[in-house]
Scaffold this motif. Structure first.
Motif, short mmCIF file in Angstrom:
data_model
loop_
_atom_site.label_atom_id
_atom_site.label_comp_id
_atom_site.label_asym_id
_atom_site.label_seq_id
_atom_site.Cartn_x
_atom_site.Cartn_y
_atom_site.Cartn_z
N MET A 1 0.85 -1.18 0.00
CA MET A 1 0.00 0.00 0.00
C MET A 1 0.89 1.25 0.00
N ILE A 2 0.54 2.20 -0.82
CA ILE A 2 1.29 3.45 -0.96
C ILE A 2 0.62 4.53 -0.13
N THR A 3 1.41 5.27 0.64
CA THR A 3 0.86 6.38 1.42
C THR A 3 0.92 7.66 0.60
N VAL A 4 -0.24 8.31 0.52
CA VAL A 4 -0.38 9.60 -0.17
C VAL A 4 -0.73 10.63 0.88
N TYR A 5 0.03 11.70 0.95
CA TYR A 5 -0.26 12.79 1.87
C TYR A 5 -1.06 13.84 1.11
N PHE A 6 -2.23 14.16 1.65
CA PHE A 6 -3.16 15.08 1.00
C PHE A 6 -3.31 16.32 1.87
N TYR A 7 -2.68 17.42 1.45
CA TYR A 7 -2.73 18.68 2.20
C TYR A 7 -3.98 19.44 1.78
N THR A 8 -4.79 19.82 2.77
CA THR A 8 -6.10 20.36 2.51
C THR A 8 -6.52 21.33 3.60
N LYS A 9 -7.72 21.87 3.49
CA LYS A 9 -8.32 22.67 4.55
C LYS A 9 -9.84 22.55 4.40
N THR A 10 -10.56 22.95 5.42
CA THR A 10 -12.01 22.90 5.36
C THR A 10 -12.53 24.02 4.46
N ALA A 11 -13.73 23.83 3.96
CA ALA A 11 -14.40 24.82 3.10
C ALA A 11 -13.55 25.18 1.88
N CYS A 12 -13.06 24.15 1.21
CA CYS A 12 -12.21 24.34 0.03
C CYS A 12 -12.77 23.46 -1.10
N PRO A 13 -13.51 24.05 -2.03
CA PRO A 13 -14.08 23.25 -3.12
C PRO A 13 -13.05 22.51 -3.96
N LEU A 14 -11.90 23.12 -4.21
CA LEU A 14 -10.85 22.42 -4.96
C LEU A 14 -10.35 21.21 -4.19
N LYS B 1 -10.04 15.38 -3.30
CA LYS B 1 -10.31 14.22 -2.43
C LYS B 1 -11.15 13.19 -3.17
N TRP B 2 -12.17 13.65 -3.89
CA TRP B 2 -13.01 12.74 -4.67
C TRP B 2 -12.16 11.98 -5.70
N MET B 3 -11.26 12.70 -6.39
CA MET B 3 -10.40 12.05 -7.39
C MET B 3 -9.51 11.00 -6.73
N LEU B 4 -8.93 11.33 -5.57
CA LEU B 4 -8.10 10.36 -4.86
C LEU B 4 -8.90 9.12 -4.48
N GLU B 5 -10.12 9.32 -4.05
CA GLU B 5 -10.98 8.19 -3.69
C GLU B 5 -11.24 7.30 -4.90
N MET B 6 -11.41 7.91 -6.07
CA MET B 6 -11.65 7.15 -7.30
C MET B 6 -10.43 6.29 -7.68
N PHE B 7 -9.24 6.77 -7.39
CA PHE B 7 -8.01 6.05 -7.73
C PHE B 7 -7.51 5.14 -6.60
N GLN B 8 -8.13 5.20 -5.44
CA GLN B 8 -7.62 4.53 -4.25
C GLN B 8 -7.42 3.02 -4.45
N ASP B 9 -8.41 2.33 -4.94
CA ASP B 9 -8.29 0.88 -5.12
C ASP B 9 -7.36 0.52 -6.26
N GLU B 10 -7.45 1.26 -7.36
CA GLU B 10 -6.64 0.97 -8.53
C GLU B 10 -5.14 1.02 -8.23
#
Length: 82
Positions: free
Chosen positions: A1-14, A19-28
């Protein structure tokens, strides 16, 4: 399993979209996503506040200015192979 660090903040549409894109690629790509809110760490806030969302694998980074479905897929293929 590969660890991906996702830097983010609340109330950020981008960030929500990234996050949605990462979820789509998570299993693949066998990703373990560690979400990091930049407002919980002064160093992250200083380093990433103008470029979030930001995705890091090992020492490689993909920031908001580069982020799209295609660029994320290429990034993960290159740096997060199973």
């Amino acid at each position: 399993m590969i660890t991906v660090y996702f830097y983010t903040k609340t109330a950020c549409p981008l960030c929500d979209e990234a996050k949605w894109m990462l979820e789509m690629f998570q299993d693949e790509y066998g990703l373990q996503v560690e979400e990091r809110d930049i407002y919980t760490n002064d160093q992250w806030l200083e380093q990433y506040q103008l470029i979030i969302p930001c995705i890091q694998v090992n020492d490689k980074m993909l920031d908001a200015s580069q982020l799209s479905w295609e660029s994320l897929k290429k990034f993960l293929e290159q740096y997060a192979r199973k």
